[in-house]
Design a protein around this motif. Structure first.
Motif, PDB file in Angstrom:
ATOM      1  N   ILE A 107       0.793  -1.047   0.114  1.00 22.76           N
ATOM      2  CA  ILE A 107      -0.020   0.069   0.119  1.00 22.76           C
ATOM      3  C   ILE A 107       0.793   1.096  -0.023  1.00 22.76           C
ATOM      4  O   ILE A 107       2.050   1.264   0.517  1.00 22.76           O
ATOM      5  CB  ILE A 107      -0.942   0.065   1.210  1.00 22.76           C
ATOM      6  CG1 ILE A 107      -1.894   1.087   0.924  1.00 22.76           C
ATOM      7  CG2 ILE A 107      -0.242   0.181   2.374  1.00 22.76           C
ATOM      8  CD1 ILE A 107      -3.205   0.998   1.944  1.00 22.76           C
ATOM      9  N   ILE A 108       0.504   2.384  -0.687  1.00 25.12           N
ATOM     10  CA  ILE A 108       0.802   3.552  -0.643  1.00 25.12           C
ATOM     11  C   ILE A 108       0.114   4.423   0.103  1.00 25.12           C
ATOM     12  O   ILE A 108      -1.160   4.534  -0.006  1.00 25.12           O
ATOM     13  CB  ILE A 108       0.991   4.218  -2.219  1.00 25.12           C
ATOM     14  CG1 ILE A 108       1.642   3.231  -3.093  1.00 25.12           C
ATOM     15  CG2 ILE A 108       1.994   5.385  -2.044  1.00 25.12           C
ATOM     16  CD1 ILE A 108       2.798   2.773  -2.802  1.00 25.12           C
ATOM     17  N   ILE A 109       0.743   5.297   0.997  1.00 31.15           N
ATOM     18  CA  ILE A 109       0.049   6.298   1.745  1.00 31.15           C
ATOM     19  C   ILE A 109       0.006   7.947   1.322  1.00 31.15           C
ATOM     20  O   ILE A 109       1.164   8.355   1.085  1.00 31.15           O
ATOM     21  CB  ILE A 109       0.471   6.329   3.148  1.00 31.15           C
ATOM     22  CG1 ILE A 109       0.248   5.017   3.816  1.00 31.15           C
ATOM     23  CG2 ILE A 109      -0.446   7.274   4.266  1.00 31.15           C
ATOM     24  CD1 ILE A 109      -0.875   4.232   3.858  1.00 31.15           C
ATOM     25  N   TYR A 110      -1.048   8.303   0.841  1.00 34.13           N
ATOM     26  CA  TYR A 110      -0.815   9.835   0.335  1.00 34.13           C
ATOM     27  C   TYR A 110      -0.852  10.660   1.573  1.00 34.13           C
ATOM     28  O   TYR A 110      -1.746  10.570   2.646  1.00 34.13           O
ATOM     29  CB  TYR A 110      -2.430  10.144  -0.399  1.00 34.13           C
ATOM     30  CG  TYR A 110      -2.354  11.664  -0.827  1.00 34.13           C
ATOM     31  CD1 TYR A 110      -1.784  11.730  -2.239  1.00 34.13           C
ATOM     32  CD2 TYR A 110      -2.352  12.636   0.028  1.00 34.13           C
ATOM     33  CE1 TYR A 110      -1.623  13.228  -2.866  1.00 34.13           C
ATOM     34  CE2 TYR A 110      -2.325  13.995  -0.508  1.00 34.13           C
ATOM     35  CZ  TYR A 110      -1.941  14.202  -1.781  1.00 34.13           C
ATOM     36  OH  TYR A 110      -1.854  15.475  -2.331  1.00 34.13           O
ATOM     37  N   GLY A 111      -0.012  11.483   1.756  1.00 35.82           N
ATOM     38  CA  GLY A 111       0.071  12.354   2.759  1.00 35.82           C
ATOM     39  C   GLY A 111       1.428  12.565   3.278  1.00 35.82           C
ATOM     40  O   GLY A 111       2.302  11.507   3.227  1.00 35.82           O
ATOM     41  N   ASN A 165      -0.826  -3.449  -8.802  1.00 36.94           N
ATOM     42  CA  ASN A 165       0.012  -4.095  -7.851  1.00 36.94           C
ATOM     43  C   ASN A 165       0.091  -3.578  -6.470  1.00 36.94           C
ATOM     44  O   ASN A 165       0.591  -4.139  -5.799  1.00 36.94           O
ATOM     45  CB  ASN A 165       1.490  -4.194  -8.327  1.00 36.94           C
ATOM     46  CG  ASN A 165       1.612  -5.162  -9.591  1.00 36.94           C
ATOM     47  OD1 ASN A 165       0.928  -6.055  -9.922  1.00 36.94           O
ATOM     48  ND2 ASN A 165       2.350  -4.465 -10.495  1.00 36.94           N
ATOM     49  N   PHE A 166      -0.487  -2.049  -6.494  1.00 34.90           N
ATOM     50  CA  PHE A 166      -0.460  -1.276  -5.238  1.00 34.90           C
ATOM     51  C   PHE A 166      -1.982  -1.027  -5.166  1.00 34.90           C
ATOM     52  O   PHE A 166      -2.618  -0.449  -5.811  1.00 34.90           O
ATOM     53  CB  PHE A 166       0.384  -0.299  -5.261  1.00 34.90           C
ATOM     54  CG  PHE A 166       1.836  -0.912  -5.815  1.00 34.90           C
ATOM     55  CD1 PHE A 166       2.742  -1.210  -4.549  1.00 34.90           C
ATOM     56  CD2 PHE A 166       2.220  -1.071  -6.943  1.00 34.90           C
ATOM     57  CE1 PHE A 166       3.980  -1.495  -4.855  1.00 34.90           C
ATOM     58  CE2 PHE A 166       3.716  -1.569  -7.284  1.00 34.90           C
ATOM     59  CZ  PHE A 166       4.573  -1.811  -6.061  1.00 34.90           C
ATOM     60  N   SER A 167      -2.236  -0.867  -3.627  1.00 35.64           N
ATOM     61  CA  SER A 167      -3.258  -0.114  -3.114  1.00 35.64           C
ATOM     62  C   SER A 167      -3.132   1.073  -2.591  1.00 35.64           C
ATOM     63  O   SER A 167      -1.666   1.644  -2.549  1.00 35.64           O
ATOM     64  CB  SER A 167      -4.025  -0.908  -1.896  1.00 35.64           C
ATOM     65  OG  SER A 167      -4.475  -2.191  -2.372  1.00 35.64           O
ATOM     66  N   LEU A 168      -3.814   2.083  -2.216  1.00 36.85           N
ATOM     67  CA  LEU A 168      -3.917   3.488  -1.853  1.00 36.85           C
ATOM     68  C   LEU A 168      -4.723   3.875  -0.892  1.00 36.85           C
ATOM     69  O   LEU A 168      -5.543   3.499  -0.639  1.00 36.85           O
ATOM     70  CB  LEU A 168      -3.738   4.270  -3.113  1.00 36.85           C
ATOM     71  CG  LEU A 168      -3.913   6.049  -2.563  1.00 36.85           C
ATOM     72  CD1 LEU A 168      -2.188   6.156  -2.543  1.00 36.85           C
ATOM     73  CD2 LEU A 168      -4.115   6.708  -3.997  1.00 36.85           C
ATOM     74  N   LEU A 194      -8.194   6.400 -11.543  1.00 35.43           N
ATOM     75  CA  LEU A 194      -6.936   5.576 -11.803  1.00 35.43           C
ATOM     76  C   LEU A 194      -6.959   3.930 -11.607  1.00 35.43           C
ATOM     77  O   LEU A 194      -6.154   3.526 -12.070  1.00 35.43           O
ATOM     78  CB  LEU A 194      -5.704   6.205 -11.113  1.00 35.43           C
ATOM     79  CG  LEU A 194      -5.387   7.659 -11.463  1.00 35.43           C
ATOM     80  CD1 LEU A 194      -4.341   8.167 -10.595  1.00 35.43           C
ATOM     81  CD2 LEU A 194      -4.883   7.696 -12.884  1.00 35.43           C
ATOM     82  N   GLY A 195      -7.913   3.744 -10.937  1.00 35.42           N
ATOM     83  CA  GLY A 195      -8.166   2.240 -10.601  1.00 35.42           C
ATOM     84  C   GLY A 195      -7.621   1.602  -9.542  1.00 35.42           C
ATOM     85  O   GLY A 195      -7.639   0.539  -9.280  1.00 35.42           O
ATOM     86  N   TYR A 196      -7.275   2.450  -8.473  1.00 35.46           N
ATOM     87  CA  TYR A 196      -6.685   2.122  -7.214  1.00 35.46           C
ATOM     88  C   TYR A 196      -7.576   1.439  -6.195  1.00 35.46           C
ATOM     89  O   TYR A 196      -8.829   1.898  -6.080  1.00 35.46           O
ATOM     90  CB  TYR A 196      -5.981   3.143  -6.580  1.00 35.46           C
ATOM     91  CG  TYR A 196      -4.484   3.481  -7.075  1.00 35.46           C
ATOM     92  CD1 TYR A 196      -3.399   2.674  -6.710  1.00 35.46           C
ATOM     93  CD2 TYR A 196      -4.263   4.501  -8.183  1.00 35.46           C
ATOM     94  CE1 TYR A 196      -2.261   2.698  -7.272  1.00 35.46           C
ATOM     95  CE2 TYR A 196      -3.067   4.447  -8.639  1.00 35.46           C
ATOM     96  CZ  TYR A 196      -2.107   3.991  -8.194  1.00 35.46           C
ATOM     97  OH  TYR A 196      -0.848   4.165  -8.627  1.00 35.46           O
ATOM     98  N   ASN A 197      -7.248   0.365  -5.730  1.00 33.58           N
ATOM     99  CA  ASN A 197      -8.051  -0.157  -4.616  1.00 33.58           C
ATOM    100  C   ASN A 197      -7.795   0.593  -3.416  1.00 33.58           C
ATOM    101  O   ASN A 197      -6.769   0.983  -3.076  1.00 33.58           O
ATOM    102  CB  ASN A 197      -7.504  -1.606  -4.370  1.00 33.58           C
ATOM    103  CG  ASN A 197      -8.243  -2.263  -3.105  1.00 33.58           C
ATOM    104  OD1 ASN A 197      -9.303  -2.077  -2.706  1.00 33.58           O
ATOM    105  ND2 ASN A 197      -7.418  -2.927  -2.148  1.00 33.58           N
ATOM    106  N   LEU A 198      -8.739   1.222  -2.719  1.00 30.18           N
ATOM    107  CA  LEU A 198      -8.704   2.049  -1.592  1.00 30.18           C
ATOM    108  C   LEU A 198      -9.347   1.296  -0.401  1.00 30.18           C
ATOM    109  O   LEU A 198     -10.431   1.490   0.098  1.00 30.18           O
ATOM    110  CB  LEU A 198      -9.536   3.311  -1.956  1.00 30.18           C
ATOM    111  CG  LEU A 198      -8.967   3.980  -3.006  1.00 30.18           C
ATOM    112  CD1 LEU A 198     -10.157   5.053  -3.526  1.00 30.18           C
ATOM    113  CD2 LEU A 198      -7.720   5.036  -2.567  1.00 30.18           C
TER     114      LEU A 198
END
Length: 219
Positions: A5-9, A63-66, A86-90
């Motif tokens: 997972i990527i974290i926005y912030g 490959n990555f969630s956000l 963009l198609g991200y799983n959140l």
């Protein structure tokens, strides 16, 4: 397969969210991201920090969630919509240290921290954040809202884009209109049917010496 997972912030909330996912979920935080205009440096919390505009190239949604860790409801909604397009799983995060029942329903990008007490039959919609709050049974909470240190009775309906502050209390069976702000310490005892702002008149500074008061109460 390990979930990534990527974290926005890049604020304290983002650091907190990253810590929670790393230590209390199936996800591994591999990077943080921020929009280009706010990008300073190339790392955050000992993880790579990348430009949000390049996210789908460097960390593709296949490959990555956000998770979007932003407190402002409107900004979080805008980013939520961009990430969805963009198609991200959140994924949502529900702390294992919180008190909740198996029939709790949540949308995407929901955050429930360890201080929350949630009764049965609660529905929390997309992109909503709950900090240290007590939520009564059958309560429905709308999208893109933030509830911080608040308390509701049972069967309360909270609209989209709402904010409830510390120690705000809502009586059971009430409806709170979308875009309503209920400030710290407010007590709501009737329906709010149009978007409104409520504030408590606040604490009054007394013209007294603290030593005088302490003699009365600290014997």
């Amino acid at each position: 397969m390990e979930k990534k997972i990527i974290i926005y912030g890049v604020g304290k909330f983002a650091e907190y969210v990253g810590y929670a996912f790393e230590n209390d979920s199936d996800y591994k935080v591999v990077a943080y991201c921020i929009e280009k205009e706010f990008l300073k440096g190339n790392s955050f919390c000992n993880k790579p920090l990348i430009c949000f505009e390049k996210l789908n190239t460097e960390f593709p949604p296949i490959n990555f969630s956000l998770f979007i860790a932003v407190g402002n409801n409107k900004i979080r909604e805008r980013l939520f919509n961009r990430a969805t397009n963009l198609g991200y799983n959140l994924p949502s995060y529900i702390s294992s240290k919180s008190s909740h029942w198996e029939n709790l329903k949540t949308g995407k990008n929901v955050f429930v921290d360890e201080g929350c007490v949630l009764q049965p039959f609660i529905n929390i919609s997309d992109n909503t954040i709950l900090f240290t709050s007590q939520i009564g049974h059958h309560t429905q909470i709308g999208k893109h809202s933030l509830i911080s240190g608040s308390k509701t009775g049972g069967n309360v309906k909270i609209g989209d884009h709402c904010y409830l502050g510390l120690n705000a209390s809502i009586k059971q069976n009430l409806t709170i209109a979308a875009n309503t702000i209920i400030g710290m310490g407010c007590i709501i005892e009737q329906d709010i049917l149009i978007s409104s702002v409520y504030t408590h008149k606040g604490t009054t500074k007394r013209n007294l010496n603290p030593d005088q008061i302490s003699r009365l109460f600290l014997k």
